[in-house]
Design a protein around this motif. Sequence first.
Motif, PDB file in Angstrom:
ATOM      1  N   ALA A  72      50.528  83.217  26.169  1.00 42.15           N
ATOM      2  CA  ALA A  72      50.339  82.095  25.247  1.00 42.15           C
ATOM      3  C   ALA A  72      49.417  81.045  25.872  1.00 42.15           C
ATOM      4  N   ALA A  73      49.626  80.769  27.165  1.00 42.50           N
ATOM      5  CA  ALA A  73      48.773  79.805  27.859  1.00 42.50           C
ATOM      6  C   ALA A  73      47.333  80.311  27.924  1.00 42.50           C
ATOM      7  N   LEU A  74      47.178  81.612  28.167  1.00 39.13           N
ATOM      8  CA  LEU A  74      45.840  82.205  28.206  1.00 39.13           C
ATOM      9  C   LEU A  74      45.166  82.100  26.845  1.00 39.13           C
ATOM     10  N   ALA A  75      45.915  82.362  25.799  1.00 41.70           N
ATOM     11  CA  ALA A  75      45.359  82.248  24.447  1.00 41.70           C
ATOM     12  C   ALA A  75      44.928  80.806  24.176  1.00 41.70           C
ATOM     13  N   ALA A  76      45.731  79.852  24.621  1.00 40.35           N
ATOM     14  CA  ALA A  76      45.373  78.442  24.440  1.00 40.35           C
ATOM     15  C   ALA A  76      44.107  78.105  25.221  1.00 40.35           C
ATOM     16  N   ARG A  77      43.993  78.602  26.464  1.00 41.15           N
ATOM     17  CA  ARG A  77      42.787  78.363  27.265  1.00 41.15           C
ATOM     18  C   ARG A  77      41.578  79.026  26.615  1.00 41.15           C
ATOM     19  N   ASP A  78      41.769  80.241  26.065  1.00 40.91           N
ATOM     20  CA  ASP A  78      40.668  80.916  25.376  1.00 40.91           C
ATOM     21  C   ASP A  78      40.195  80.093  24.189  1.00 40.91           C
ATOM     22  N   GLU A  79      41.140  79.513  23.463  1.00 38.25           N
ATOM     23  CA  GLU A  79      40.793  78.676  22.318  1.00 38.25           C
ATOM     24  C   GLU A  79      40.041  77.429  22.788  1.00 38.25           C
ATOM     25  N   GLU A  80      40.524  76.821  23.873  1.00 41.39           N
ATOM     26  CA  GLU A  80      39.842  75.646  24.413  1.00 41.39           C
ATOM     27  C   GLU A  80      38.438  76.006  24.884  1.00 41.39           C
ATOM     28  N   ALA A  81      38.304  77.174  25.519  1.00 44.43           N
ATOM     29  CA  ALA A  81      36.988  77.614  25.995  1.00 44.43           C
ATOM     30  C   ALA A  81      36.051  77.849  24.813  1.00 44.43           C
ATOM     31  N   ALA A  82      36.561  78.435  23.740  1.00 44.14           N
ATOM     32  CA  ALA A  82      35.739  78.658  22.550  1.00 44.14           C
ATOM     33  C   ALA A  82      35.283  77.324  21.966  1.00 44.14           C
ATOM     34  N   GLU A  83      36.197  76.353  21.930  1.00 44.32           N
ATOM     35  CA  GLU A  83      35.829  75.024  21.431  1.00 44.32           C
ATOM     36  C   GLU A  83      34.785  74.377  22.341  1.00 44.32           C
ATOM     37  N   ALA A  84      34.942  74.558  23.649  1.00 49.32           N
ATOM     38  CA  ALA A  84      33.986  73.985  24.595  1.00 49.32           C
ATOM     39  C   ALA A  84      32.618  74.653  24.432  1.00 49.32           C
ATOM     40  N   ARG A  85      32.600  75.989  24.241  1.00 50.21           N
ATOM     41  CA  ARG A  85      31.328  76.688  24.025  1.00 50.21           C
ATOM     42  C   ARG A  85      30.659  76.183  22.747  1.00 50.21           C
ATOM     43  N   GLU A  86      31.456  75.966  21.715  1.00 49.55           N
ATOM     44  CA  GLU A  86      30.916  75.460  20.457  1.00 49.55           C
ATOM     45  C   GLU A  86      30.338  74.059  20.653  1.00 49.55           C
TER      46      GLU A  86
END
Length: 126
Positions: free
Chosen positions: A73-87
């Motif tokens: 779950a934490a990894l999924a949250a970090r992946d989401e944050e990384a996607a937002e940061a890339r955007e």
Amino acid sequence: VQELRLAEEGMDAAGAAARTMEHTRGVLLDEIRDLRDQLDGRGSPRHLAIALESERLRRRAADQDDRIAALEAALAARDEEAAEAREALAVGERISREARVVAGELQARSAEAEALWAGRRAWRRR
């Protein structure tokens, strides 16, 4: 209306009694199983030690499963944050490119204005 209310209370009481009876039945079945286990020798200290170790290992595996789920779950949250940061980075890069284009246009206009101003000064001097 009162009869309906009394009927509902009676149904609730009957449901509670049924749940109590089911629980009691389960407790009695557990006691019967424990007695049979003791008669079969499964209630022996060795069997109990093995059962306790098995339960400990089962709990440990469940704890590890919970930890894995939490990490996923934490990894999924970090992946989401990384996607937002890339955007956000992509938007920033687009804005930067647009700003460079505008800066270039402003420099060109400034150079034109300076040339016109220099020409006007030269014309006045004549």
